[in-house]
Design a protein around this motif. Structure first.
Motif, PDB file in Angstrom:
ATOM      1  N   ALA A 106       0.763  -1.303   0.082  1.00 37.15           N
ATOM      2  CA  ALA A 106       0.027   0.022  -0.074  1.00 37.15           C
ATOM      3  C   ALA A 106       0.950   1.334   0.061  1.00 37.15           C
ATOM      4  O   ALA A 106       2.087   1.305   0.692  1.00 37.15           O
ATOM      5  N   LYS A 107       0.522   2.375  -0.653  1.00 38.65           N
ATOM      6  CA  LYS A 107       1.246   3.423  -0.572  1.00 38.65           C
ATOM      7  C   LYS A 107       0.714   4.266   0.849  1.00 38.65           C
ATOM      8  O   LYS A 107      -0.309   4.545   0.934  1.00 38.65           O
ATOM      9  N   ILE A 108       1.614   4.502   1.623  1.00 40.12           N
ATOM     10  CA  ILE A 108       1.611   4.967   3.086  1.00 40.12           C
ATOM     11  C   ILE A 108       2.604   6.168   3.213  1.00 40.12           C
ATOM     12  O   ILE A 108       3.224   6.376   2.590  1.00 40.12           O
ATOM     13  N   GLN A 109       2.131   6.809   4.371  1.00 40.92           N
ATOM     14  CA  GLN A 109       3.047   7.504   5.009  1.00 40.92           C
ATOM     15  C   GLN A 109       3.373   7.032   6.301  1.00 40.92           C
ATOM     16  O   GLN A 109       2.543   6.471   7.033  1.00 40.92           O
ATOM     17  N   THR A 110       4.652   6.634   6.543  1.00 50.21           N
ATOM     18  CA  THR A 110       4.792   5.816   7.858  1.00 50.21           C
ATOM     19  C   THR A 110       4.722   6.364   8.967  1.00 50.21           C
ATOM     20  O   THR A 110       4.686   7.921   9.303  1.00 50.21           O
ATOM     21  N   SER A 111       4.300   5.793   9.975  1.00 47.52           N
ATOM     22  CA  SER A 111       4.238   6.335  11.532  1.00 47.52           C
ATOM     23  C   SER A 111       5.533   5.963  12.091  1.00 47.52           C
ATOM     24  O   SER A 111       6.275   4.921  11.975  1.00 47.52           O
ATOM     25  N   VAL A 112       6.040   7.136  12.763  1.00 43.73           N
ATOM     26  CA  VAL A 112       7.429   7.008  13.490  1.00 43.73           C
ATOM     27  C   VAL A 112       7.049   6.871  14.895  1.00 43.73           C
ATOM     28  O   VAL A 112       6.695   7.556  15.575  1.00 43.73           O
ATOM     29  N   ARG A 113       8.027   5.658  15.656  1.00 45.83           N
ATOM     30  CA  ARG A 113       8.120   5.567  16.978  1.00 45.83           C
ATOM     31  C   ARG A 113       9.436   5.709  17.469  1.00 45.83           C
ATOM     32  O   ARG A 113      10.256   5.365  16.474  1.00 45.83           O
ATOM     33  N   TYR A 114       9.728   6.565  18.613  1.00 48.61           N
ATOM     34  CA  TYR A 114      11.158   6.888  18.810  1.00 48.61           C
ATOM     35  C   TYR A 114      11.600   6.064  20.113  1.00 48.61           C
ATOM     36  O   TYR A 114      10.842   5.915  20.927  1.00 48.61           O
ATOM     37  N   GLU A 115      12.822   5.347  19.987  1.00 48.18           N
ATOM     38  CA  GLU A 115      13.233   4.464  20.975  1.00 48.18           C
ATOM     39  C   GLU A 115      14.539   5.176  21.368  1.00 48.18           C
ATOM     40  O   GLU A 115      15.406   5.511  20.633  1.00 48.18           O
ATOM     41  N   VAL A 116      14.990   4.704  22.648  1.00 50.86           N
ATOM     42  CA  VAL A 116      16.249   4.822  23.334  1.00 50.86           C
ATOM     43  C   VAL A 116      17.182   4.268  22.546  1.00 50.86           C
ATOM     44  O   VAL A 116      17.093   2.945  22.320  1.00 50.86           O
ATOM     45  N   GLY A 117      18.223   4.924  22.030  1.00 49.06           N
ATOM     46  CA  GLY A 117      19.531   4.305  21.315  1.00 49.06           C
ATOM     47  C   GLY A 117      20.886   4.470  21.784  1.00 49.06           C
ATOM     48  O   GLY A 117      20.949   5.009  22.987  1.00 49.06           O
ATOM     49  N   THR A 118      21.658   4.279  21.112  1.00 52.89           N
ATOM     50  CA  THR A 118      23.127   4.459  21.241  1.00 52.89           C
ATOM     51  C   THR A 118      23.404   5.950  21.740  1.00 52.89           C
ATOM     52  O   THR A 118      24.128   6.216  22.618  1.00 52.89           O
ATOM     53  N   LEU A 119      23.048   6.695  20.673  1.00 49.61           N
ATOM     54  CA  LEU A 119      23.297   8.090  20.682  1.00 49.61           C
ATOM     55  C   LEU A 119      22.611   8.751  22.217  1.00 49.61           C
ATOM     56  O   LEU A 119      23.334   9.637  22.496  1.00 49.61           O
ATOM     57  N   THR A 120      21.503   8.325  22.336  1.00 52.06           N
ATOM     58  CA  THR A 120      20.824   8.931  23.819  1.00 52.06           C
ATOM     59  C   THR A 120      21.510   8.400  24.817  1.00 52.06           C
ATOM     60  O   THR A 120      22.053   9.557  25.697  1.00 52.06           O
ATOM     61  N   PHE A 136      19.526  13.718  31.842  1.00 52.22           N
ATOM     62  CA  PHE A 136      18.223  13.010  31.628  1.00 52.22           C
ATOM     63  C   PHE A 136      17.804  13.767  30.285  1.00 52.22           C
ATOM     64  O   PHE A 136      16.873  13.217  29.774  1.00 52.22           O
ATOM     65  N   ILE A 137      18.432  14.845  29.829  1.00 51.91           N
ATOM     66  CA  ILE A 137      17.769  15.693  28.666  1.00 51.91           C
ATOM     67  C   ILE A 137      17.689  14.843  27.443  1.00 51.91           C
ATOM     68  O   ILE A 137      16.826  14.926  26.759  1.00 51.91           O
ATOM     69  N   PRO A 138      18.853  14.146  27.143  1.00 47.35           N
ATOM     70  CA  PRO A 138      18.726  13.533  25.728  1.00 47.35           C
ATOM     71  C   PRO A 138      17.616  12.350  25.782  1.00 47.35           C
ATOM     72  O   PRO A 138      16.969  11.987  24.655  1.00 47.35           O
ATOM     73  N   PHE A 139      16.930  11.846  26.881  1.00 44.89           N
ATOM     74  CA  PHE A 139      15.874  10.886  26.851  1.00 44.89           C
ATOM     75  C   PHE A 139      14.562  11.510  26.747  1.00 44.89           C
ATOM     76  O   PHE A 139      13.438  10.974  26.671  1.00 44.89           O
ATOM     77  N   LEU A 140      14.514  13.160  26.401  1.00 43.91           N
ATOM     78  CA  LEU A 140      13.390  13.658  26.607  1.00 43.91           C
ATOM     79  C   LEU A 140      12.934  14.202  25.003  1.00 43.91           C
ATOM     80  O   LEU A 140      12.217  14.888  24.645  1.00 43.91           O
ATOM     81  N   ILE A 141      14.236  14.101  24.329  1.00 44.79           N
ATOM     82  CA  ILE A 141      14.349  14.931  23.009  1.00 44.79           C
ATOM     83  C   ILE A 141      14.324  13.677  21.771  1.00 44.79           C
ATOM     84  O   ILE A 141      15.231  13.056  21.901  1.00 44.79           O
ATOM     85  N   ASP A 142      13.221  13.858  20.785  1.00 40.23           N
ATOM     86  CA  ASP A 142      13.180  12.634  19.980  1.00 40.23           C
ATOM     87  C   ASP A 142      14.206  12.554  18.927  1.00 40.23           C
ATOM     88  O   ASP A 142      14.654  11.629  18.413  1.00 40.23           O
ATOM     89  N   THR A 157       7.221  -3.162  10.724  1.00 35.83           N
ATOM     90  CA  THR A 157       8.158  -2.218  10.801  1.00 35.83           C
ATOM     91  C   THR A 157       9.027  -2.200   9.323  1.00 35.83           C
ATOM     92  O   THR A 157       9.414  -3.422   8.950  1.00 35.83           O
ATOM     93  N   VAL A 158       9.125  -1.029   8.707  1.00 35.76           N
ATOM     94  CA  VAL A 158       9.566  -0.963   7.376  1.00 35.76           C
ATOM     95  C   VAL A 158      11.035  -0.578   7.327  1.00 35.76           C
ATOM     96  O   VAL A 158      11.512  -0.498   6.233  1.00 35.76           O
ATOM     97  N   GLY A 159      11.446   0.309   8.185  1.00 40.92           N
ATOM     98  CA  GLY A 159      12.665   0.894   8.571  1.00 40.92           C
ATOM     99  C   GLY A 159      13.044   1.422   9.603  1.00 40.92           C
ATOM    100  O   GLY A 159      12.446   1.671  10.689  1.00 40.92           O
ATOM    101  N   ARG A 160      14.372   1.954   9.749  1.00 38.34           N
ATOM    102  CA  ARG A 160      14.928   2.217  10.914  1.00 38.34           C
ATOM    103  C   ARG A 160      15.866   3.129  10.708  1.00 38.34           C
ATOM    104  O   ARG A 160      16.824   3.169   9.775  1.00 38.34           O
ATOM    105  N   LYS A 161      16.013   4.441  11.730  1.00 35.12           N
ATOM    106  CA  LYS A 161      17.038   5.410  11.411  1.00 35.12           C
ATOM    107  C   LYS A 161      17.714   5.516  12.757  1.00 35.12           C
ATOM    108  O   LYS A 161      17.066   6.046  13.872  1.00 35.12           O
ATOM    109  N   ASP A 162      18.923   4.960  12.865  1.00 33.07           N
ATOM    110  CA  ASP A 162      19.759   5.069  14.188  1.00 33.07           C
ATOM    111  C   ASP A 162      20.267   6.463  14.189  1.00 33.07           C
ATOM    112  O   ASP A 162      20.668   7.145  13.368  1.00 33.07           O
ATOM    113  N   GLY A 163      20.367   6.962  15.613  1.00 32.14           N
ATOM    114  CA  GLY A 163      20.968   8.216  15.829  1.00 32.14           C
ATOM    115  C   GLY A 163      22.355   7.998  15.496  1.00 32.14           C
ATOM    116  O   GLY A 163      22.840   9.441  15.013  1.00 32.14           O
ATOM    117  N   ILE A 164      23.282   7.108  15.445  1.00 30.88           N
ATOM    118  CA  ILE A 164      24.747   7.217  15.356  1.00 30.88           C
ATOM    119  C   ILE A 164      24.808   6.274  13.718  1.00 30.88           C
ATOM    120  O   ILE A 164      24.295   5.329  13.613  1.00 30.88           O
TER     121      ILE A 164
END
Length: 164
Positions: A106-120, A136-142, A157-164
């Motif tokens: 289907a032609k879609i606009q992805t929905s994004v969920r933010y998770e704590v990662g290595t950069l955080t 604690f500030i990095p845990f509040l910023i998407d 899940t169609v894709g992922r963008k890691d912070g680093i």
């Protein structure tokens, strides 16, 4: 120590020749373009009998002037073309994007969920080392978190963008 040699021209001397060529070769004038081989200006040379494009006679055997070459063999019957659909890998970013879902197509606009990662976690430690507080500030910023892209139709899940 010997005095340096003066540059050419101070004593009125010419520089030495680069090559030791015979005098007959050095004095030979430039003959210019060959005469009589070119058509007069504004006229085209006569066109010869060339075989039609794609139908060439066997090598070394040209047909006599005025005759057409033998007909070329017909190419074999063409098979149905195979259609390959190649999808280009998407460059996922931090924000929703338009795409075609690889699961439900289907032609879609992805929905994004933010998770704590290595950069955080890395930013948390760096802030703690320099300030001792506010780590604690990095845990509040998407933008400091990893972005996980999902299809809103099939929730895959169609894709992922890691912070680093």
């Amino acid at each position: 120590m010997a005095a340096p040699m003066p540059p050419y021209g101070e004593k009125g001397e010419a520089p030495p020749p680069y090559f030791n060529l015979p005098a007959a070769v050095q004095a030979a004038p430039n003959p210019g373009p060959p005469q009589g081989q070119y058509p007069p200006q504004g006229q085209y040379p006569p066109q010869g009998q060339y075989p039609p494009q794609g139908q060439y006679p066997p090598q070394g055997q040209y047909p006599p002037q005025g005759q057409a070459p033998p007909a070329a063999q017909a190419p074999p019957a063409a098979q149905a073309p195979v259609v390959v659909i190649a999808t280009q890998p998407a460059n996922f970013g931090k924000y929703p994007m338009n795409m075609t879902c690889g699961n439900c197509h289907a032609k879609i606009q992805t929905s994004v969920r933010y998770e704590v990662g290595t950069l955080t976690i890395l930013l948390c430690f760096v802030i703690f080392l320099f300030t001792g507080i506010c780590c604690f500030i990095p845990f509040l910023i998407d933008d400091c978190k990893d972005a996980i892209h999902h299809c809103p139709s099939c929730n895959t899940t169609v894709g992922r963008k890691d912070g680093i």
